[in-house]
Every structure is written in C-alpha cells, then in structure tokens.
Design an enzyme around this catalytic site. Sequence first.
Site, PDB file in Angstrom:
ATOM      1  N   GLY A  15      25.737 -25.349  13.806  1.00 24.56           N
ATOM      2  CA  GLY A  15      27.112 -25.570  13.904  1.00 24.56           C
ATOM      3  C   GLY A  15      27.157 -25.625  15.649  1.00 24.56           C
ATOM      4  O   GLY A  15      26.947 -24.499  16.325  1.00 24.56           O
ATOM      5  N   GLY A  17      30.207 -25.744  17.351  1.00 24.47           N
ATOM      6  CA  GLY A  17      31.562 -25.664  17.405  1.00 24.47           C
ATOM      7  C   GLY A  17      31.639 -24.571  18.777  1.00 24.47           C
ATOM      8  O   GLY A  17      30.509 -24.669  19.487  1.00 24.47           O
ATOM      9  N   PHE A  18      32.760 -23.585  19.160  1.00 28.60           N
ATOM     10  CA  PHE A  18      32.765 -23.111  20.411  1.00 28.60           C
ATOM     11  C   PHE A  18      31.785 -22.117  20.272  1.00 28.60           C
ATOM     12  O   PHE A  18      31.111 -21.806  21.274  1.00 28.60           O
ATOM     13  CB  PHE A  18      34.115 -22.601  20.442  1.00 28.60           C
ATOM     14  CG  PHE A  18      35.106 -23.620  20.480  1.00 28.60           C
ATOM     15  CD1 PHE A  18      35.364 -24.036  22.014  1.00 28.60           C
ATOM     16  CD2 PHE A  18      36.109 -24.142  19.835  1.00 28.60           C
ATOM     17  CE1 PHE A  18      36.195 -24.836  22.334  1.00 28.60           C
ATOM     18  CE2 PHE A  18      37.095 -25.123  20.244  1.00 28.60           C
ATOM     19  CZ  PHE A  18      36.989 -25.391  21.453  1.00 28.60           C
ATOM     20  N   GLU A 174      52.389 -26.820  15.421  1.00 19.55           N
ATOM     21  CA  GLU A 174      52.010 -27.935  16.552  1.00 19.55           C
ATOM     22  C   GLU A 174      52.146 -29.218  15.993  1.00 19.55           C
ATOM     23  O   GLU A 174      52.683 -30.127  16.606  1.00 19.55           O
ATOM     24  CB  GLU A 174      50.682 -27.669  17.200  1.00 19.55           C
ATOM     25  CG  GLU A 174      50.480 -26.397  17.745  1.00 19.55           C
ATOM     26  CD  GLU A 174      49.222 -26.047  18.530  1.00 19.55           C
ATOM     27  OE1 GLU A 174      49.124 -25.126  19.238  1.00 19.55           O
ATOM     28  OE2 GLU A 174      48.118 -26.453  17.813  1.00 19.55           O
ATOM     29  N   ASP A 303      34.529 -18.515  12.889  1.00 19.53           N
ATOM     30  CA  ASP A 303      35.387 -18.564  12.044  1.00 19.53           C
ATOM     31  C   ASP A 303      34.638 -18.071  10.542  1.00 19.53           C
ATOM     32  O   ASP A 303      35.475 -17.820   9.459  1.00 19.53           O
ATOM     33  CB  ASP A 303      35.951 -19.861  11.611  1.00 19.53           C
ATOM     34  CG  ASP A 303      37.129 -20.186  12.745  1.00 19.53           C
ATOM     35  OD1 ASP A 303      37.357 -19.429  13.516  1.00 19.53           O
ATOM     36  OD2 ASP A 303      37.775 -21.258  12.595  1.00 19.53           O
TER      37      ASP A 303
END
Lengths: 451, 451
Positions: A15, A17-18, A174, A303
């Site tokens: 992964g 991601g961040f 948002e 997450d």
Amino acid sequence: MEQARDSRHHVVIVGAGFGGLEAAKALGKAPDVRVTVVDRYNHHLFQPLLYQVATAVLNPADISAPIRSVLKARNTQVMLAEAKSVDPRRKVLVVEGGEISYDSLVVATGAAHSYFKHPEWAQVAPGLKTLEDAVRIRERVLTAFEAAERESDPVRQREWMTFVIIGGGPTGVELAGALSYMTRHSLPKDFRRIDTRQARVLLLEGLPRVLTAYPEALSERAKRDLEELHVEVRTGALVTGIDAEGVTVGEERIPTRTVMWGAGVAASPLVRSLDVPLDRAGRVMVTPQLTVPGHNDVYVIGDVAAVAQENGKPVPGIAPAAMQMGRHVAKTVRARLRQKPLQPFRYHDKGSFAVIGRGYAVGMLFDKWRMTGRAAWMVWAGVHIAYLIGFRNRLSVMLNWGYTFFTQGGRDMRLITGKVAPRMPALDQGPSLPVVTAAPALPVAQPAPVH
Amino acid sequence: MEQARDSRHHVVIVGAGFGGLEAAKALGKAPDVRVTVVDRYNHHLFQPLLYQVATAVLNPADISAPIRSVLKARNTQVMLAEAKSVDPRRKVLVVEGGEISYDSLVVATGAAHSYFKHPEWAQVAPGLKTLEDAVRIRERVLTAFEAAERESDPVRQREWMTFVIIGGGPTGVELAGALSYMTRHSLPKDFRRIDTRQARVLLLEGLPRVLTAYPEALSERAKRDLEELHVEVRTGALVTGIDAEGVTVGEERIPTRTVMWGAGVAASPLVRSLDVPLDRAGRVMVTPQLTVPGHNDVYVIGDVAAVAQENGKPVPGIAPAAMQMGRHVAKTVRARLRQKPLQPFRYHDKGSFAVIGRGYAVGMLFDKWRMTGRAAWMVWAGVHIAYLIGFRNRLSVMLNWGYTFFTQGGRDMRLITGKVAPRMPALDQGPSLPVVTAAPALPVAQPAPVH
C-alpha cells in the site's frame, strides 16, 4: 541468470498511501535494509482532495503522483500487484500471480467503502476513495444536468436535479458543499432550459449531528455554513433504501437519480488473512509497536490499524496519523536491526479540518483550538498545498485553485470522458419541451421544438 | 407548459469538432437564426494533441473544453445526444431517444478508425481518436513497462518492451516519436530491473514512405529524424495479422504485447442514412456549397466531406480545413436567408505539420515552403497554442510543455487510473528473478527474490 542472495533486511510494504509511502521514504536511507513497495495502483493518491476531482475543480493528475517517481531511493523497488493474503509463518505476502517473501512486512492497505449490510447500494451510490470513484461521481453529476436539460417532464427534471449525499462525515460535508457551490456558480451559464441554481443538494446523516468527530459547536457551525450554501442538511436521517430512482429515509421517499456515499468505511480485507482479532470496522488491534499480536515482524498502520491515544480516544483515520505511524515503523525496524530499545507509538494531534464550500472550513488545531470560517480554510489550504507531493502537482493545484477563485468554478475539468450515458432520458415526451423557470437574471433561450 | 413556435431559422449542427464548433460560433450572432449543437460527448476535443495525452505529457482536460462553455451565444443550445440517422424528407435528425427537426442541418461528425476488413483488430490495436482512446493507450504502455519489470523470462520481457505502431501518417509518426522519447527520457529512472531505454518502438507503414501527403524529401527527413530518436521505421510493411501476442508482416512475426493503430480512418456512418453516393472512405461528395446533392438544406463538412481543391487534390482531413468549411456553411446559411448570391467553398492551405519527438517537426507552410527540424516545431507549437480553445487550457498546456522541456518528460501524468491490468504476467516463474542488463550509467538495485 543467477544472482547472489541479498543479505539486507527485506521490508515489504503493501500500500502506497500516506502511511506506506512515509515508511518507505524513511527506510530509503537505511544501508542495511532493502524495500519493496507493492500497490495495485501505479500512483499515490492525495485522497483528502478527491472531492475536488469529483466536483470538477481539479484534474486527476493534480492529486496523484506515480509511486515510482516519489520513491527514488536506490534500495527501494516498486511492484504493481494486488495483494491477496499474508502467510506470517512462511513470511510471504501472496499477490496475484506469485509470492514475495519478507523479513518485515508493513500492511498499509487503508480502508474502502462499507455499505453495511447492503452491498447492492454500491451500484447506485458510489463512494469516494479512488480516482475512478471521483471521475465516476463527476460524470454522474454532469450527466444528471445534461439529462435534466433534455427532460420534458417537470417532475422527472426535478429528480435529475436532486442530489443526495449520504453520510455527514468530512467526505459528505466537503462533497455537499462543493457540489452546491458548483450548481450555483460554475454551471448556471452553461444551460439554457434549466436553472442549475435550483438544484437540491441533500446531506443525510443518521446521527444527531454532522462531523461527529468534532465538538458540538463546530458541528453546529458546519451545519449553518452548509445551509447558507443551500445544502439541505438532515440529521437523524436513517437511510433504509437506495435504488436507481430514489432514497428512502424512514417513511419518506426522496426521488433522485444521483446518490453519493460517504457514510461508512471498513478496513481493507487483507488483514483478515492474518487470523488475529479485528475490531468492528475490520481493523487490527495492534501492539504499542504497531505490530500484529504474536507476529512482531508484521506491522499494521494507517486506516487498517486500531490504535488508542493516551486520552483513550482512537487515533483518527486521517493522513497525518498514517504518516506518523509510517515513520514510527521505519524507526522500529531500524532499532530492531541495531538491537536498540523500542519506543511505543504516540500520536501527535496537529489538527484536522473539513472544508465547507469555497473558502470556508471548520476544524481543530492541536486538539485545542477550534477554528471556523475563512481562517480555518486558510490553514487547511496552506497545509494541503504544503503536503501535496511533488513540485509539479503543487503548482498545478495552486493554478487551478487560483483560477477557480477568480472565475467562479474550474470550467475545463467538466469532462464526461465517455459517450452519452445510457441513463439519459428519451427525447420524445411531448410536442414541445417545457422551460424550467429560470431566475430573472438569467436569460433563457427558446428550446428546440421536439416532435 | 405550452410555448410559442419559434420563427427563427433552426440550424442543427451534429458534431462539435473543429468544423461544427466553427459553424456554431459563426452563427452565434445571426439574429434570424437559432442553433442547436448535438454531440455524444460533452466536450470539444483538440484532437491534434491527443498523442500527447497518450504519451503522458498532457492531461485530458488540457486538450478539451466543455462544449457548453465554448458556445455561449444566446441563440445557441447544446444537446448531449447520439445521432442515429437523418431523414432529409421530413427534415429531422434522429437521435437516441427522440428526433430534432431542422431548417438547415450541418453534419460534422468526423471520422473514426477503420480496420479495413479486420474489425477484430480493434480490440488488440487501439486507435487514437477520443480521450478514452488516449487514456487507454497511455495505460497500456505504462502497464507494459510494469509487466516487463515483473517478468522473469527475458524473452517475454522483450515482448513487453516492444511497441508497434501501425500507420506512418501524422498520427503514427507523432505517436512513435513521443513514445520513443518517453522510453528514453521520462521513464528510465523509475525502474530498477529493466532499462526502459532498451524498449523497441516500431513504426510500420504499408506504402513506400511515411507521411505520404508531403513531398518525398520531407518523408525522407521525417524517417531520418525518427530513426535518430531510435524508432525503427519500416516502409512497405503490409500487416497481415494482429493478435494479443504479436503482429505479422508478410513472413515475419514481431512478438509484442502492445500495438497501436494509426493506419486507416473512415467517415462517420451517420451519412449513410442520407442515401447519396459516398467515396471509398465513406465520405459524401458534396456540392460547391458543401451540401448533399439533392438536399440543399443538408451541409456536410470536415472529415466526413469529400471536397476537391482547385488543383484537383482533395482537401485534407485536418482541423483548419474543417474550420474553413464550418465558417463557409455559416456564411451560406445567412446568405440564403437574405437571398444573396452563394459562393463556392475554396480551401486556403495555410500549411500542416507533423511533430517528430520533442522539438522537431516537418511540414509545409502555405503549400509552398517546406519546413523541418526546430523551426518547423516552433511554428507548429505556436499555431497549436494559439488555436487551443480557452485561456485556461492554453495556460495549462504551456505550463505542462514548459515543465516537460526543463525536466525531460511530464512526470505526473503517468497515471494508470485503474487497478492492475488483467494482462500482468505471473510472478512465480523461477527461484529468482533475472536482472535485465541496464546501461552502465543506471544503477540497478537488487530485485526481490520470489519463491
């Protein structure tokens, strides 16, 4: 060709991601380590700005960067592959078409939408986690207005111009704000027969308030700000049904052709193969070193990890938390290799924000100070531009934002890549097409007679 | 709601390409006319730059503009619909789901790929006409390098790194040059196990030279320039077979996983419903007023019209020609309404260019002067930026080009939007993965052992 066995400690990160990217970067300089980053996409995605792709303000490329160009360290390689399972005894990651053995594994696979017990809702109510999702939502919204422009029946026209967003968390808030802004500022001049400013944007939240992660006063402020942007906010609204023609909330039926999902997320299913206890959202309850209980060479971050803060609250599923975990894992791996003492992970809450339309936000700074309105937005924008990876993206985002500010809406992203959507209404529904009443300031051209 | 019948002359334009858009713009100020533009896409596409989207230099949104935002005249409306046929007796355009009646019809539906008598080639050899095509080619090319990086068998790795472009017209030449540039300048640093500079790019042309629309000297120069960019140019190469694993040229088999098509185009099939003679490419042989013989209220322009120049040569299928036709039709419609004499269409050849890699081009200016090299490229770039519709796009294109110039390749457009392509090779093909020999300057990290 034969090759010598590599003696360096092999860290496999699943992964990009961040969290995964930060772990890889922090390990990029370690001399005794080599890193393999596995992802099913070739790009890192700046998820917090996805809603701006969905509302046609930014390009997909503005908020993504090829993983290979971000991770340039010589000890790091990138592999495009879909991870299937982990076998912690054999120390291999199973991917589509093969296996990769590891010395340390970092699972950073993030979260996906969860439709609770209604997987069938996924078809009619797309969520917002990938670029494909964002482009799909953008095309559904734009197509709905095209359909409304073609539609002769005023009731159906109203349905096309009704947009329902389910979930009052940051994504829902948002998306609702940006969508409402778009209908009132970027789109009106484009259409002749409909007045896009009469579109309804509904935000449905099952709990008694939106943005439940924030203090009540901020939720109240967010609701008021959204209502000023003409979003209809409904709290305590439990959705019991969604189909192609509407949403059911208790006794009420809301006819709509466009539903978006921001209500639930669940951890990536990869961790199920670890055979350890998961929490209700499918996350691994990790040790203070962010490892899986019983396997101290398998780290879980972002997450997909359930971690408690010192104050007892859970670490939120946001980018800065994942990045901190990524850096912490890199430190732990290096400390272990040097047989140094390990530190427990500690989350530093620098703050978080939710944007409400153009130029407004609510949020918390350092878990202490509430911020609202323009000031909150300025902080949000500054932080996001600073974090966006890669000079080029940053420049492009600033250019697009600047353009949006001065011209009311990012005109040229309003792209439906595909041909006419199959859900367009038929044209032959009467001898002449009615004109939807437009606001006085907007001249309405005569519609084409249709036979 | 009832409405008064509109007494203005109703011009329906099918297709918002260069020709249709120009006609609509020129009619936007006519007081006695109303215009309906019908297109199956919501955007106008700047097709001449599609190859730059396919080679990850530009964003899709950089070369497209929403039709609605281009056509803002009050007498003009835009309809997203797919045209099915024309009924010239009843004076209606039949679209998916309905009919639109016209007083004058302008058919400007352009051309699509033609695979001659091999429709099955469309699946394995995508062409380059729409944004979807460009994104598909970009993803196939990027995925091929990802697959090569994963591949353990050197023969198969070579196949993944072989790219075949069929057709030596401007599209094929531009695609081949840009692709070869990409493999040598933008990609090498990204990969650890393959050396992307060893990729083969082949350009196959059935006729004895490339760019047959130009004088022989320019074809020669283009071939030399392409070869300097390491493109293997093969003329007189008649392709007899294409499948997922290679291309057959006469007796020779070229193993490759990535084939692109730039060989043939055919006029849009809409004109078949007009029941008039068509030329071999399916185009309507129009009158000097660009109307269909027998129906002087049906105009056909752009790539779907066969028009001869005064020197006997056909008007080429390029943007400036379509735009001139669009303006001419607008003039004719207005002249007819005022019962003024009609002028025949006359093509003004201002020139045309084909780009060969970064900073080089060949072309003709005013059908008189040959241009080559940097000078030709400068003229080409100036003309294209000036023509690009909309300030925003122009700025964005300049920014992206500028970036590409200074950094060797538009890094951040290298986006595979979807997940791992299904055509990725399996990983489990040996106890250890071989290293493709890299050029000496490029350090190669150790690959992951795969069990």
